[in-house]
Design a protein around this motif. Structure first.
Motif, PDB file in Angstrom:
ATOM      1  N   ILE A 159     -10.340 -29.719 -17.344  1.00 29.91           N
ATOM      2  CA  ILE A 159      -9.791 -28.624 -16.545  1.00 29.91           C
ATOM      3  C   ILE A 159      -8.650 -29.134 -15.656  1.00 29.91           C
ATOM      4  N   ILE A 163      -4.790 -27.766 -15.728  1.00 33.52           N
ATOM      5  CA  ILE A 163      -4.058 -27.347 -14.527  1.00 33.52           C
ATOM      6  C   ILE A 163      -2.735 -28.113 -14.433  1.00 33.52           C
ATOM      7  N   HIS A 168      -3.449 -22.719 -16.292  1.00 34.12           N
ATOM      8  CA  HIS A 168      -4.548 -22.126 -15.524  1.00 34.12           C
ATOM      9  C   HIS A 168      -4.220 -20.765 -14.927  1.00 34.12           C
ATOM     10  N   PHE A 171      -6.847 -19.136 -17.017  1.00 36.73           N
ATOM     11  CA  PHE A 171      -7.443 -19.843 -18.145  1.00 36.73           C
ATOM     12  C   PHE A 171      -7.815 -18.831 -19.231  1.00 36.73           C
ATOM     13  N   ASN A 175      -9.528 -23.129 -23.175  1.00 38.94           N
ATOM     14  CA  ASN A 175      -9.607 -23.554 -21.774  1.00 38.94           C
ATOM     15  C   ASN A 175     -10.716 -22.805 -21.044  1.00 38.94           C
ATOM     16  N   TYR A 266     -11.091 -24.833  -7.966  1.00 41.29           N
ATOM     17  CA  TYR A 266     -12.101 -25.397  -8.850  1.00 41.29           C
ATOM     18  C   TYR A 266     -12.641 -26.679  -8.213  1.00 41.29           C
TER      19      TYR A 266
END
Length: 431
Positions: A159, A163, A168, A171, A175, A266
């Protein structure tokens, strides 16, 4: 868990099974070759961690560009198995012709859309009906191999790579599948927050160093402190409350950037626990040519983390200064500038409006080029990978994605190259 979003799941399972078997049965030294950007560094670390857990002997080479010369140099050590991460699909014919025993884990459009060629196994999303420019980055491709061994804890690193590759927003595709898998296994959580809370920095510096979004009027610490004094927010605190964020957003409405300021954060199982911030630190390591520090960070080394955070601040200060001074030259269909190595790509991306932007930096007898577009231009027909391939006519090489691509060319052909790219982009945007 949703079914993996791949058109040809049978073919996918066939090639991943063969890659798994190849890794399990090979007992010699494995050479990982990866790219120097955040997606490449995360890709390399996922593969390295996988090999370490499998008790394999491995070494890593990190490159800015997989050129004909670098492939020929690697071929001199052809007693090893090679794993190419975030590169290789565009050079697979040469890799095969030189007799490599290799695995290619890439997301760039493949030169040969086959999973096997010679002694090479290739895992590339384009072969299975997925878009490598927006549905999965190279780190995601590498994770699809790691998960075959049950290493689901590496999903957050994929992830971070996505990014870093600007995949992102939001996503989608594979992804999103990887993101959901990380959440399901509790290796990642998502919270809605103001983007400036992502960084482990005083809030005033978070705003000053921000390039996602970049607000030129807020690139001075003194100006930011004036605003915070007016809003009665301590500029030295790390992170601000929801109420303070609300007041800040209200103040920032004048810059028309509020849709970019509230983001999904995240939080991941890493010592740098914000995926966005980690991708930014890795980017600084790559741009400052300290890629070993980036790998050390991903492996959790405390000294590398300290060093990487310092590199991030140095890189951002240099970048903000250059952004203040950049001068764009305009042609009918493109804009361009001459900049410094390590910053042209991000500056080009930030400068894009209604034309793609090319950033050049001089390296000895060649120019390195980073070209950037945006989603709107791509929807109108822009394909920068095709445009950068024109560098082959001028003693160089190039390629990448439709929205972001790179090239190198002989310095004396700069004007001819610009005219050619201007012509190609003009035709693309009139389709």
């Amino acid at each position: 868990m949703d079914i993996m979003p791949i058109e040809d799941i049978f073919k996918f399972n066939q090639i991943t099974g063969k890659i798994k078997e190849k890794l399990e049965t090979y007992n010699g030294l494995i050479r990982i070759v990866t790219h120097h950007d955040p997606d490449g560094l995360t890709s390399g670390s996922i593969v390295l961690k996988t090999l370490i857990r499998l008790n394999k002997n491995a070494q890593m080479t990190i490159l800015e560009h997989l050129s004909k010369e670098s492939i020929e140099d690697l071929a001199k050590e052809n007693d090893k198995m090679f794993i190419f991460c975030d590169m290789g699909s565009g050079q697979i014919e040469l890799i095969n012709n030189l007799g490599f025993n290799a695995i290619i884990l890439d997301h760039h459009p493949p030169k040969v859309a086959e999973t096997e060629i010679g002694n090479i196994l290739q895992l590339n999303p384009h072969i299975f009906g997925a878009n490598g420019a927006k549905e999965i980055s190279a780190s995601g491709v590498c994770y699809l191999i790691a998960r075959l061994f049950g290493y689901y804890d590496l999903a957050p690193i994929a992830i971070v790579g996505a990014i870093g590759d600007m995949q992102h927003l939001p996503f989608i595709g594979l992804n999103k599948y990887i993101l959901n898998e990380a959440r399901k296994n509790r290796y990642l959580s998502v919270i809605k927050d103001i983007v400036y809370n992502c960084y482990n920095l005083p809030i005033s510096k978070s705003i000053c160093y921000s390039t996602q979004p970049y607000i030129r009027e807020l690139s001075s610490i003194d100006k930011i402190k004036e605003i915070f004094d007016e809003l009665k927010i301590n500029p030295e605190k790390k992170g601000i409350t929801a109420k303070e964020a609300e007041n800040l957003l209200e103040y920032f409405e004048k810059f028309n950037k509020n849709d970019e300021l509230m983001v999904d954060r995240y939080e991941i199982n890493h010592k740098i626990n914000d995926a966005f911030y980690l991708s930014e630190v890795l980017n600084a390591c790559g741009r400052k040519e300290m890629t070993a520090v980036g790998i050390g960070i991903l492996l959790g080394d405390d000294e590398c983390i300290k060093h990487g955070e310092k590199l991030y601040i140095e890189y951002k200060e240099e970048l903000i200064e250059e952004l203040k001074n950049v001068k764009l030259n305009s042609m009918d269909n493109i804009e361009y500038f001459i900049g410094e190595k390590g910053k042209t790509g991000i500056i080009a991306a930030l400068m894009v409006k209604d034309k793609p932007v090319l950033g050049f930096n001089e390296q000895s007898e060649i120019y390195k080029v980073s070209s950037r577009g945006n989603k709107e231009l791509v929807e109108w027909g822009l394909n920068l990978s095709e445009a950068m391939a024109a560098s082959k006519e001028f003693g160089g090489d190039g390629g990448g994605h439709n929205i972001a691509s790179g090239a190198a060319l002989q310095k004396n052909y700069l004007n001819e190259f610009l005219e050619k790219v201007n012509e190609i982009v003009g035709k693309q945007l009139k389709k």
